[in-house]
Design an enzyme around this catalytic site. Sequence first.
Site, mmCIF file in Angstrom:
data_model
loop_
_atom_site.group_PDB
_atom_site.id
_atom_site.type_symbol
_atom_site.label_atom_id
_atom_site.label_comp_id
_atom_site.label_asym_id
_atom_site.label_seq_id
_atom_site.Cartn_x
_atom_site.Cartn_y
_atom_site.Cartn_z
ATOM 1 N N GLY A 37 0.815 -1.212 0.000
ATOM 2 C CA GLY A 37 0.000 0.000 0.000
ATOM 3 C C GLY A 37 0.846 1.259 0.000
ATOM 4 O O GLY A 37 2.024 1.225 -0.343
ATOM 5 N N ALA A 38 0.200 2.398 0.390
ATOM 6 C CA ALA A 38 0.833 3.721 0.244
ATOM 7 C C ALA A 38 1.339 3.840 -1.196
ATOM 8 O O ALA A 38 2.506 4.128 -1.455
ATOM 9 C CB ALA A 38 1.944 3.935 1.267
ATOM 10 N N LEU A 39 0.422 3.607 -2.111
ATOM 11 C CA LEU A 39 0.799 3.432 -3.523
ATOM 12 C C LEU A 39 1.344 4.719 -4.136
ATOM 13 O O LEU A 39 0.902 5.815 -3.811
ATOM 14 C CB LEU A 39 -0.410 2.947 -4.329
ATOM 15 C CG LEU A 39 -0.994 1.599 -3.905
ATOM 16 C CD1 LEU A 39 -2.089 1.174 -4.896
ATOM 17 C CD2 LEU A 39 0.068 0.510 -3.813
ATOM 18 N N HIS A 43 4.308 1.746 -8.131
ATOM 19 C CA HIS A 43 3.362 0.632 -7.998
ATOM 20 C C HIS A 43 2.386 0.615 -9.189
ATOM 21 O O HIS A 43 2.041 -0.447 -9.702
ATOM 22 C CB HIS A 43 2.525 0.772 -6.723
ATOM 23 C CG HIS A 43 3.317 0.725 -5.450
ATOM 24 N ND1 HIS A 43 3.349 1.766 -4.549
ATOM 25 C CD2 HIS A 43 4.091 -0.237 -4.908
ATOM 26 C CE1 HIS A 43 4.105 1.441 -3.515
ATOM 27 N NE2 HIS A 43 4.573 0.234 -3.706
ATOM 28 N N GLN A 67 7.752 -9.550 7.801
ATOM 29 C CA GLN A 67 8.960 -9.114 7.094
ATOM 30 C C GLN A 67 9.603 -7.897 7.737
ATOM 31 O O GLN A 67 10.591 -7.379 7.219
ATOM 32 C CB GLN A 67 8.675 -8.888 5.611
ATOM 33 C CG GLN A 67 7.824 -7.675 5.293
ATOM 34 C CD GLN A 67 7.442 -7.643 3.824
ATOM 35 O OE1 GLN A 67 6.660 -8.464 3.337
ATOM 36 N NE2 GLN A 67 8.002 -6.706 3.082
ATOM 37 N N GLY A 153 8.761 -5.236 -8.661
ATOM 38 C CA GLY A 153 9.681 -4.179 -9.080
ATOM 39 C C GLY A 153 11.136 -4.576 -8.909
ATOM 40 O O GLY A 153 11.493 -5.232 -7.931
ATOM 41 N N ARG A 154 11.971 -4.121 -9.856
ATOM 42 C CA ARG A 154 13.413 -4.364 -9.718
ATOM 43 C C ARG A 154 14.047 -3.439 -8.698
ATOM 44 O O ARG A 154 15.197 -3.600 -8.348
ATOM 45 C CB ARG A 154 14.112 -4.168 -11.076
ATOM 46 C CG ARG A 154 13.984 -5.381 -11.923
ATOM 47 C CD ARG A 154 14.958 -5.306 -13.100
ATOM 48 N NE ARG A 154 14.259 -5.825 -14.247
ATOM 49 C CZ ARG A 154 14.191 -5.258 -15.437
ATOM 50 N NH1 ARG A 154 14.829 -4.125 -15.669
ATOM 51 N NH2 ARG A 154 13.506 -5.812 -16.390
ATOM 52 N N GLN A 159 14.650 -9.043 -3.524
ATOM 53 C CA GLN A 159 13.310 -9.625 -3.340
ATOM 54 C C GLN A 159 12.849 -10.303 -4.632
ATOM 55 O O GLN A 159 12.317 -11.427 -4.608
ATOM 56 C CB GLN A 159 12.342 -8.514 -2.939
ATOM 57 C CG GLN A 159 10.889 -8.916 -2.971
ATOM 58 C CD GLN A 159 10.005 -7.831 -2.412
ATOM 59 O OE1 GLN A 159 9.945 -7.664 -1.197
ATOM 60 N NE2 GLN A 159 9.314 -7.094 -3.264
ATOM 61 N N ARG A 193 8.503 4.883 1.534
ATOM 62 C CA ARG A 193 9.234 5.437 2.685
ATOM 63 C C ARG A 193 9.786 6.830 2.403
ATOM 64 O O ARG A 193 10.243 7.496 3.332
ATOM 65 C CB ARG A 193 10.365 4.486 3.096
ATOM 66 C CG ARG A 193 9.840 3.189 3.724
ATOM 67 C CD ARG A 193 10.945 2.340 4.322
ATOM 68 N NE ARG A 193 10.411 1.263 5.136
ATOM 69 C CZ ARG A 193 10.287 -0.018 4.739
ATOM 70 N NH1 ARG A 193 10.646 -0.388 3.527
ATOM 71 N NH2 ARG A 193 9.805 -0.926 5.580
#
Length: 301
Positions: A37-39, A43, A67, A153-154, A159, A193
């Site tokens: 979220g917090a798109l 995203h 995580q 996403g890269r 991840q 962030r």
Amino acid sequence: MTTTPLDSVLSSVAELRAFTDGLRARGRRVGLVPTMGALHVGHLALVERARQLADDVVVTIFVNPTQFGPQEDFERYPRTLERDVQLATGAGATRIFAPSVAEMYPKGEKTRVVVSGITDFLCGASRPGHFAGVSTIVTKLFNATGPCVAVFGRKDYQQLKVIERMTRDLLLPVEVVGHPTVREPDGLALSSRNQYLTAEWRARALAIPRALEAAHAAFSAGERSAGVLRARVRAELENAGLRVDYATLAHPDELTPYEDEESLSGRTLLAVAAFADATRLIDNVVLGDEPSPFSGTTPSA
Ligand code: AMP
């Protein structure tokens, strides 16, 4: 009856399964974009990519507690569901899956999915348990959704590699697609962030794309010393007042770090994690991949 964007939100696994079962029964390809979220526009680029690869797209919004480390920002992570739903549906999401923690982690749960080896380095070394949390929740989201394709996403390079490896090793019936990092016009990688940053720390954080771009240019010009490239990146970050967690050159698939004494031979991952004040930011570039992912962005000095 009027519909609102929130009508597209599902919160139970049973509802999600019923929905995607119906789609598959009609022969439709289901795409999945997992998020916390917090798109932002990064995203939404994944949602648009998924729309190109599938007939229907499920976007998941779940701040996954397993995580986060005990000292990390799980509690304060931004939660903006209503806005996220508007943005995701605007970008082409068919449904939003926004479950509770209890829905994803049934009482008494005892199972984790652990990918070994490639999780020993980079963020795996700095954030113990982080990738077990990631691979566990992504497995659950795959199982709940049953997608043909899932887009990641890269920007979170390690991840993506962990999920690719897990999917291959466990024979999961889903195609994992990596999407390039979306950046602000000045080069900063978009991140939920970033909203923690003051204007001053945001300006200092531009040292990250600046350092990656300089290393990419030096590699393109023939510099092959791991030590020289790494020292330049560290100096750029430290001069801006950032605290370096790691600045590592590594094999692009196995993620094994190269020693400073080594001479780089082919495509090489350069990954960094650095604290801008208390905010931990990550970014990366693959040296040897042309054209530069920074062309069009101009990180200023
Ligand atoms: P997050 O919600 O930040 O955990 O990210 C959800 C997905 O969006 C992950 O696959 C991320 O790699 C991807 N993502 C986050 N930021 C970006 C970005 N700036 N560009 C491309 N993908 C991103």
